[in-house]
Design a protein around this motif. Structure first.
Motif, PDB file in Angstrom:
ATOM      1  N   GLU A  35       0.804  -1.219   0.000  1.00 39.93           N
ATOM      2  CA  GLU A  35       0.000   0.000   0.000  1.00 39.93           C
ATOM      3  C   GLU A  35       0.838   1.271   0.000  1.00 39.93           C
ATOM      4  OE1 GLU A  35      -3.913  -0.547   2.429  1.00 39.93           O
ATOM      5  OE2 GLU A  35      -2.374  -1.818   3.354  1.00 39.93           O
ATOM      6  N   LEU A  36       2.153   1.137   0.008  1.00 47.47           N
ATOM      7  CA  LEU A  36       3.046   2.287  -0.060  1.00 47.47           C
ATOM      8  C   LEU A  36       3.354   2.558  -1.526  1.00 47.47           C
ATOM      9  CD1 LEU A  36       5.503   1.535   2.883  1.00 47.47           C
ATOM     10  CD2 LEU A  36       3.225   2.580   2.951  1.00 47.47           C
ATOM     11  N   GLY A 273      14.674   8.658  14.921  1.00 51.73           N
ATOM     12  CA  GLY A 273      15.414   7.500  14.447  1.00 51.73           C
ATOM     13  C   GLY A 273      14.568   6.551  13.625  1.00 51.73           C
ATOM     14  N   SER A 274      13.241   6.746  13.640  1.00 51.37           N
ATOM     15  CA  SER A 274      12.338   5.852  12.919  1.00 51.37           C
ATOM     16  C   SER A 274      12.431   6.050  11.407  1.00 51.37           C
ATOM     17  CB  SER A 274      10.888   6.101  13.335  1.00 51.37           C
ATOM     18  OG  SER A 274      10.682   5.868  14.697  1.00 51.37           O
ATOM     19  N   PRO A 275      12.333   4.975  10.645  1.00 52.51           N
ATOM     20  CA  PRO A 275      12.143   5.125   9.194  1.00 52.51           C
ATOM     21  C   PRO A 275      10.730   5.645   8.931  1.00 52.51           C
ATOM     22  CG  PRO A 275      12.941   2.915   9.782  1.00 52.51           C
ATOM     23  CD  PRO A 275      12.479   3.573  11.049  1.00 52.51           C
ATOM     24  N   VAL A 276      10.601   6.537   7.973  1.00 47.09           N
ATOM     25  CA  VAL A 276       9.305   7.132   7.638  1.00 47.09           C
ATOM     26  C   VAL A 276       9.162   7.171   6.117  1.00 47.09           C
ATOM     27  CG1 VAL A 276       7.810   9.160   7.823  1.00 47.09           C
ATOM     28  CG2 VAL A 276       9.341   8.569   9.720  1.00 47.09           C
ATOM     29  N   TRP A 277       8.129   6.541   5.613  1.00 43.17           N
ATOM     30  CA  TRP A 277       7.852   6.568   4.182  1.00 43.17           C
ATOM     31  C   TRP A 277       7.034   7.819   3.867  1.00 43.17           C
ATOM     32  CZ3 TRP A 277       9.483   4.609  -0.155  1.00 43.17           C
ATOM     33  CH2 TRP A 277       8.697   4.707  -1.319  1.00 43.17           C
ATOM     34  N   ILE A 278       7.504   8.606   2.894  1.00 43.01           N
ATOM     35  CA  ILE A 278       6.758   9.804   2.533  1.00 43.01           C
ATOM     36  C   ILE A 278       6.250   9.705   1.099  1.00 43.01           C
ATOM     37  CG2 ILE A 278       8.154  11.183   4.128  1.00 43.01           C
ATOM     38  CD1 ILE A 278       9.306  12.593   1.635  1.00 43.01           C
ATOM     39  N   GLU A 279       5.058  10.214   0.905  1.00 39.85           N
ATOM     40  CA  GLU A 279       4.439  10.318  -0.418  1.00 39.85           C
ATOM     41  C   GLU A 279       4.047  11.779  -0.594  1.00 39.85           C
ATOM     42  OE1 GLU A 279       1.241   7.492  -0.374  1.00 39.85           O
ATOM     43  OE2 GLU A 279       2.583   5.790  -0.060  1.00 39.85           O
ATOM     44  N   LYS A 280       5.021  12.580  -1.020  1.00 37.30           N
ATOM     45  CA  LYS A 280       4.804  14.020  -1.181  1.00 37.30           C
ATOM     46  C   LYS A 280       4.253  14.309  -2.563  1.00 37.30           C
ATOM     47  CE  LYS A 280       8.065  17.082  -2.120  1.00 37.30           C
ATOM     48  NZ  LYS A 280       7.413  17.955  -3.151  1.00 37.30           N
ATOM     49  N   GLY A 326       0.193  15.352   0.918  1.00 37.25           N
ATOM     50  CA  GLY A 326       0.635  13.981   0.688  1.00 37.25           C
ATOM     51  C   GLY A 326       0.283  13.076   1.853  1.00 37.25           C
ATOM     52  N   ARG A 327       1.217  12.182   2.157  1.00 39.75           N
ATOM     53  CA  ARG A 327       1.000  11.224   3.246  1.00 39.75           C
ATOM     54  C   ARG A 327       2.342  10.745   3.760  1.00 39.75           C
ATOM     55  NH1 ARG A 327      -1.826   5.253   2.623  1.00 39.75           N
ATOM     56  NH2 ARG A 327       0.043   4.927   1.356  1.00 39.75           N
ATOM     57  N   MET A 328       2.455  10.570   5.078  1.00 42.63           N
ATOM     58  CA  MET A 328       3.650   9.962   5.650  1.00 42.63           C
ATOM     59  C   MET A 328       3.236   8.777   6.509  1.00 42.63           C
ATOM     60  SD  MET A 328       4.786  12.946   8.384  1.00 42.63           S
ATOM     61  CE  MET A 328       5.759  11.928   9.502  1.00 42.63           C
ATOM     62  N   VAL A 329       4.035   7.728   6.423  1.00 43.19           N
ATOM     63  CA  VAL A 329       3.744   6.468   7.104  1.00 43.19           C
ATOM     64  C   VAL A 329       4.985   6.041   7.868  1.00 43.19           C
ATOM     65  CG1 VAL A 329       3.011   4.073   6.814  1.00 43.19           C
ATOM     66  CG2 VAL A 329       2.164   5.826   5.232  1.00 43.19           C
TER      67      VAL A 329
END
Length: 346
Positions: A35-36, A273-280, A326-329
């Protein structure tokens, strides 16, 4: 429990209220990697390298375990997919991505006709009280002769934005560099000169950027100087010697941050420190895995992030244009994501 885990792994989405201490209107939706959008096309190895820069400073046992595992990974994408789960955190506010950068100014260790605008270190008599305003320091020269100058630069407008950013790099004529970081400020509230231009009717909100402000000040030297004095806040700097000039500036985790891989987040919601997926979205869409390694006073909320674009003028122009939806996960350790499943749903 096995059926719940298998459904989870195959992409079942669960929206639940957050753990104890979270705001009541914050929701956590566990997603699958499918879903990313664009996940499969990213350079996961680059993200993993940046993750390793700061993961050793994450004191929780589960994060330290993942940090240890990260050192021997041959397939970065598999590492993230195997040990993390994407979690969409929402608090009712729309997503907003902005950008920041590390200014680079031309300077000198000595005052000259060209280099005559000083960067000051923290005065000894600044002890938490309200101190002199920007106007008093720059127009009245209230700090002249006190030996507080770290360096002199040639551009007062670029110096103003160095104050806004809080850190930067000075390039000397011999090719050497000096990196400076935030030491303290004068205690006066920051006032946005961009908002002041809007209030005066000179620009509309959507037109204002750092580049627009810079150009206006340069076109109107006298009025521009007065505009910059509208912001009474003034920053004092310190020399940063532990970071090589070729590396990025220090972030909130006291480690160098990386252009287009480090973001500033709200640490009350997203663990540093967390990984963050961004959909800008916007004019220059961006879909990539970032690492939350910095913070900012204006970065508040579950869907708020500031992207670090790098050092220098070009990075500054790009960063100044960023104001996109957008969205960040957030990628959480798998056991933390599973812990969000309410009792009776597993």
């Amino acid at each position: 429990m096995i059926r719940g885990v298998l459904a989870f792994a195959l992409g079942a989405v669960l929206t639940v209220s957050g753990p104890a201490g979270a705001q009541e209107d914050t929701t956590y939706t566990v997603l699958s990697f499918d879903e990313l959008k664009g996940w499969e096309f990213d350079d996961h190895a680059a993200a993993l390298e940046v993750f390793q820069e700061t993961c050793t400073d994450m004191r929780d046992p589960d994060w330290l375990s993942l940090c240890a595992l990260a050192t021997n990974q041959k397939n970065a994408r598999t590492f993230f997919e195997l040990f993390f789960r994407p979690v969409l955190i929402e608090d009712g506010e729309p997503a907003l991505f902005t950008g920041y950068f590390e200014p680079e100014l031309n300077g000198s260790r000595e005052k000259t006709d060209t280099y005559r605008y000083p960067l000051y270190r923290k005065p000894d008599d600044l002890n938490g009280q309200l101190y002199y305003t920007r106007r008093q320091i720059e127009e009245d020269g209230i700090l002249d002769g006190k030996g507080l100058e770290i360096a002199w630069v040639d551009d007062p407008v670029a110096l103003f934005f160095l104050h806004v950013q809080g850190s930067g790099r000075v390039k000397f004529e011999d090719g050497s560099y000096l990196r400076v970081g935030y030491a303290d400020k004068n205690g006066h509230e920051y006032k946005s000169v961009g908002q002041e231009l809007v209030r005066r009717g000179i620009y509309n909100v959507h037109q204002v950027s750092a580049q627009v402000i810079s150009n206006w000040v340069r076109r109107h030297p006298d009025a521009g100087r007065e505009l910059l004095w509208h912001n009474p806040s003034f920053v004092f700097f310190r020399e940063v010697t532990q970071v090589p000039p070729e590396r990025g500036p220090l972030g909130a985790m006291n480690r160098s941050i990386t252009a287009l891989r480090s973001i500033a987040v709200d640490p009350s919601i997203v663990k540093l420190g967390s990984p963050v997926w961004i959909e800008k979205a916007g004019a220059t869409p961006m879909r990539r895995l970032m690492i939350a390694q910095d913070t900012g006073s204006a970065i508040k909320g579950a869907q708020r992030a500031d992207i670090f674009f790098g050092t220098g003028t070009r990075a500054g122009i790009t960063a100044g244009k960023a104001r996109d939806p957008g969205r960040m996960v957030v990628l959480m350790p798998i056991q933390r994501a599973y812990a969000l499943i309410p009792e009776g749903r597993g």
